[in-house]
Design a protein around this motif. Sequence first.
Motif, PDB file in Angstrom:
ATOM      1  N   LYS A 238       0.831  -1.201   0.000  1.00 48.01           N
ATOM      2  CA  LYS A 238       0.000   0.000   0.000  1.00 48.01           C
ATOM      3  C   LYS A 238       0.868   1.255   0.000  1.00 48.01           C
ATOM      4  CE  LYS A 238      -4.331  -1.470   2.140  1.00 48.01           C
ATOM      5  NZ  LYS A 238      -5.306  -1.131   3.214  1.00 48.01           N
ATOM      6  N   PRO A 239       0.357   2.333  -0.629  1.00 41.90           N
ATOM      7  CA  PRO A 239       1.075   3.615  -0.590  1.00 41.90           C
ATOM      8  C   PRO A 239       0.624   4.451   0.600  1.00 41.90           C
ATOM      9  CG  PRO A 239      -0.767   3.789  -2.091  1.00 41.90           C
ATOM     10  CD  PRO A 239      -0.795   2.382  -1.557  1.00 41.90           C
ATOM     11  N   SER A 240       1.459   5.418   0.979  1.00 38.48           N
ATOM     12  CA  SER A 240       1.012   6.430   1.934  1.00 38.48           C
ATOM     13  C   SER A 240      -0.003   7.336   1.249  1.00 38.48           C
ATOM     14  CB  SER A 240       2.198   7.244   2.451  1.00 38.48           C
ATOM     15  OG  SER A 240       2.845   7.915   1.371  1.00 38.48           O
ATOM     16  N   HIS A 241      -0.761   8.062   2.035  1.00 32.18           N
ATOM     17  CA  HIS A 241      -1.848   8.869   1.477  1.00 32.18           C
ATOM     18  C   HIS A 241      -1.348  10.101   0.733  1.00 32.18           C
ATOM     19  CE1 HIS A 241      -4.271   6.137   3.746  1.00 32.18           C
ATOM     20  NE2 HIS A 241      -3.758   6.541   4.886  1.00 32.18           N
ATOM     21  N   ASN A 242      -0.067  10.457   0.928  1.00 32.94           N
ATOM     22  CA  ASN A 242       0.492  11.569   0.151  1.00 32.94           C
ATOM     23  C   ASN A 242       1.291  11.086  -1.050  1.00 32.94           C
ATOM     24  OD1 ASN A 242       2.788  10.538   1.330  1.00 32.94           O
ATOM     25  ND2 ASN A 242       3.243  12.334   2.580  1.00 32.94           N
ATOM     26  N   GLY A 243       1.302   9.756  -1.285  1.00 28.58           N
ATOM     27  CA  GLY A 243       1.962   9.199  -2.456  1.00 28.58           C
ATOM     28  C   GLY A 243       3.469   9.201  -2.404  1.00 28.58           C
ATOM     29  N   LYS A 244       4.067   9.487  -1.234  1.00 27.59           N
ATOM     30  CA  LYS A 244       5.529   9.583  -1.159  1.00 27.59           C
ATOM     31  C   LYS A 244       6.186   8.304  -0.654  1.00 27.59           C
ATOM     32  CE  LYS A 244       5.762  14.588  -0.501  1.00 27.59           C
ATOM     33  NZ  LYS A 244       6.262  15.695   0.355  1.00 27.59           N
ATOM     34  N   ASP A 263      10.727   4.800  -0.573  1.00 29.39           N
ATOM     35  CA  ASP A 263      10.354   6.118  -1.084  1.00 29.39           C
ATOM     36  C   ASP A 263       9.779   5.954  -2.491  1.00 29.39           C
ATOM     37  OD1 ASP A 263      13.218   7.851   0.370  1.00 29.39           O
ATOM     38  OD2 ASP A 263      11.290   7.258   1.215  1.00 29.39           O
ATOM     39  N   PHE A 264       8.783   6.795  -2.820  1.00 25.63           N
ATOM     40  CA  PHE A 264       8.180   6.727  -4.150  1.00 25.63           C
ATOM     41  C   PHE A 264       8.111   8.121  -4.752  1.00 25.63           C
ATOM     42  CE2 PHE A 264       4.704   6.534  -7.246  1.00 25.63           C
ATOM     43  CZ  PHE A 264       5.085   5.409  -7.967  1.00 25.63           C
ATOM     44  N   ASP A 265       8.563   8.242  -6.001  1.00 22.72           N
ATOM     45  CA  ASP A 265       8.503   9.495  -6.752  1.00 22.72           C
ATOM     46  C   ASP A 265       7.304   9.408  -7.689  1.00 22.72           C
ATOM     47  OD1 ASP A 265      10.866  11.292  -8.921  1.00 22.72           O
ATOM     48  OD2 ASP A 265       8.760  11.643  -8.432  1.00 22.72           O
ATOM     49  N   SER A 272      12.674   3.665  -4.304  1.00 25.97           N
ATOM     50  CA  SER A 272      14.052   3.697  -3.810  1.00 25.97           C
ATOM     51  C   SER A 272      14.059   3.644  -2.289  1.00 25.97           C
ATOM     52  CB  SER A 272      14.765   4.974  -4.290  1.00 25.97           C
ATOM     53  OG  SER A 272      14.098   6.124  -3.785  1.00 25.97           O
ATOM     54  N   ASN A 273      15.285   3.572  -1.739  1.00 20.24           N
ATOM     55  CA  ASN A 273      15.538   3.746  -0.296  1.00 20.24           C
ATOM     56  C   ASN A 273      14.754   2.735   0.536  1.00 20.24           C
ATOM     57  OD1 ASN A 273      16.570   4.815   2.079  1.00 20.24           O
ATOM     58  ND2 ASN A 273      15.012   6.418   2.202  1.00 20.24           N
ATOM     59  N   ALA A 274      15.133   1.453   0.414  1.00 18.29           N
ATOM     60  CA  ALA A 274      14.444   0.402   1.169  1.00 18.29           C
ATOM     61  C   ALA A 274      14.845   0.440   2.632  1.00 18.29           C
ATOM     62  CB  ALA A 274      14.782  -0.966   0.580  1.00 18.29           C
ATOM     63  N   ARG A 275      13.830   0.317   3.514  1.00 15.75           N
ATOM     64  CA  ARG A 275      14.044   0.152   4.951  1.00 15.75           C
ATOM     65  C   ARG A 275      13.249  -1.063   5.395  1.00 15.75           C
ATOM     66  NH1 ARG A 275      12.311   4.891   2.589  1.00 15.75           N
ATOM     67  NH2 ARG A 275      11.181   5.857   4.322  1.00 15.75           N
TER      68      ARG A 275
END
Length: 813
Positions: A238-244, A263-265, A272-275
């Motif tokens: 699922k994405p965050s509600h701000n799409g980031k 992180d999503f552009d 990118s930037n896996a945690r």
Amino acid sequence: MKLWNNSCLRVRAFLFNGFLIGILLANGLWVGSVRGQVPANARNWYFGNGAGVTFNGGAPQAVTNGQLRSMEGCATQSDANGQLLFYTDGSTIWSRNHEVMPGAVNLGGGSRSTQSALIVPYQNSSDQFYVFSVASSDQPTGIQYSIVSMNLNSGLGGLTAKNKPLLSPSSEKITTIYHCNNLNHWIITHELTTNAFRVYLLNDNGLILTPKVYNVGSVHQSLYRAGSPHRESKGYMKPSHNGKLLAVAVSDSVEGGFLELFDFDNQAGAISNARKLEVPATVGAYGLEFSPDNSLIYLSTLSSKKVYQIRVSDLAITATLNVQAQRNASPGVGALQIGPDGKIYGSQPGEDYLMVINQPNQVGAGCDLVSQAVPLGGRTTMAGLPFNVDTIPRLLPKVNIELAKLGGCNNILLSSKTQNLDVNYLSYQWYLNGTAVTGATSSTLKPEKSGTYLLKVREGKCADIHMTSTEELAVVLVEVNPTATIIPDFCGQVRLNAHATGGIPQWTGPGINASNERQDSLIVSNVNGAQTYRVRVTSAEDASCFAEKDVTASFTRPSPFRFVTSTQTVCGDTLTLRATPNSDWDAFSWQLPDGRSLAGATLLARQNGQYTVTARSTKTGCVSRDSQMVTLNPYPKLQLAIHQIDTCFATADPIGLEAGVLPDVVYSWLKAGRIIGTEQVLRVNDYGWYTINVRSSAGCQASDSVRVSSNCPPTPPIAYVPDIFTPNRDGMNETLIVYSTGAESMTLTIFNRWGEPVYEGVSETAVSAGWSTWDGNFKGQPVGTGLYVYRLAMKNSFYPAGFTRKGVIEVIR
């Protein structure tokens, strides 16, 4: 707020009276927050075993007309008014009449696939939708898609395309994020047995089948244990509600599991930037949802009746929320999904209700998870809930301009600084005193004239955005106009302001030192009389370019007003505070702990807390403040209501003297000056005055007395003296004990056989409980075995002449 908008967005901002006013117009809606509202087209949910809820009335209400039966994934679509359009389990589509849409069967979705279905509106259309179907990981068909047109079948919808292949094999994950233009969509999938995300663009040309591939994060493995295949294909994406951000729950539903965050552009579709969070709590990771403000992630697992609250910034578990089940049909918790009301709902497989998290932005248990929140009218949930497609809320853009001094006198550079705007898509126009400067179309400007400058910026990336700088910068020559201002609240302190422009000031004068001589505004202390200060401003680029002026500060400083002590602690309800006037301070006002203000030199304090006095000098205009901390400790309130008790002690029961229940006190009961009890209630069986003293921990005391007097007929004193005792140090009968009643005083004398006294004792009070007398010693040595004569003289107020009793005592060793 989220925008459902397929037109251009225009933005303007301007500075008015020092406050930034941002106006964002998009179809008449104001936009200024990262968080939005779930749109009306997500108000109807169908899921599980014929279960459903609608939010059209506000709070979710059960609907039982659904035909969907799915172990896991599902999707529902409504229109902008909240009217149901259709729903699907990824294999079959049902219309709003709960009938199978013509031809909409065998679409490829598996009822045991985590996210078996996803509905995406095409270009924000209300009548054309892409329906993605995801097979379970043990099926070879992977992900397919179909296209629904609501213009077919008399508005009930029909298929214009079916079973179009997209990706195989695939994990059971699929989601979508709006493009930054809030019109196109990114369709996000994940391969099985690799760490590859495949990101497809759905734009005005339809679904672009050539994906962007990002190998980032962990491999979603295909595992084999004891000959039986287990695949890390379970869990929501699922994405965050701000799409980031993009969150992924990964497990095989049997053992193991983890949560990954990326992180999503949303302009480029890049991941990118896996945690990663992989701890015992993530075993069986399955459902997940972001809080409305995107600061928290809620994670459920198929292995425990728990929901974990996880902080996005560092993936730390901030709360473990227990979920109560009625039937315990499943060991775990299924999907989590935010609703149109901003609450997060969850499914428990086999239960006939939904759980809810009422305050999902609240860190900790205060988020308020309710296990049995929404009854489903007898229908039951399974593992899945329909996913809502979020739009991307547009952040408020901002433009600032800055001024830099270059080499030489009055050589200045203006530059711009933008927020939430893409510099690669910006155009610029500088203005001087409200008029556009010819040719000033870059991000920087070297002004050629004095005046007020501002900048207008336009971004043409995903929307047509126009912004005006929040500042209007004044460009002036090198100049200084110093002032000296007495600081009223701090006598003897003066604020010096250079009011310098075009260079760095250099102060000289009393109280100026290396730490403050270069400041435009500074404070000097201990000014007394007239003192002159000089300030010189020199251009940092040209030493020949400077300005210099003097300023005089005059002040006669009185001593600060101070109390003798900073605290006062008393016993009682009030305390008079005094601020003593003197030649410097002649007017006073008080600030009370409750915020009230009173004028005068004295004040009757009636409450605990800090009392601040403001002392004013009408002669100098100075102000000084000091405070006293007042503590009023109340006296204990005794409840000894009876002060005279007449009794004959006719029975063996004593009288209870009650001091009352008092918090935080020490009780002391006294008779004849001697402490006889330390409890709230004193049991007495003798006459006389009894005094109760109580003392609080603050040292405040109170006392009261009661008299227990006899109303018995006069009786002579009576005594009992044992005729034998054994002071042989065996611990038994070591002392001669005399018992009496009615005697107010007694004198006991014991004689040896030669008539010589070997003991004499006197008791001034009644000793009905026993008077311990002779221990069998004479002059520190034990007497011998034998007979001894005693004489006991007794008196009371009724028989003042007294009575004498004689007898013989035998001492046995």
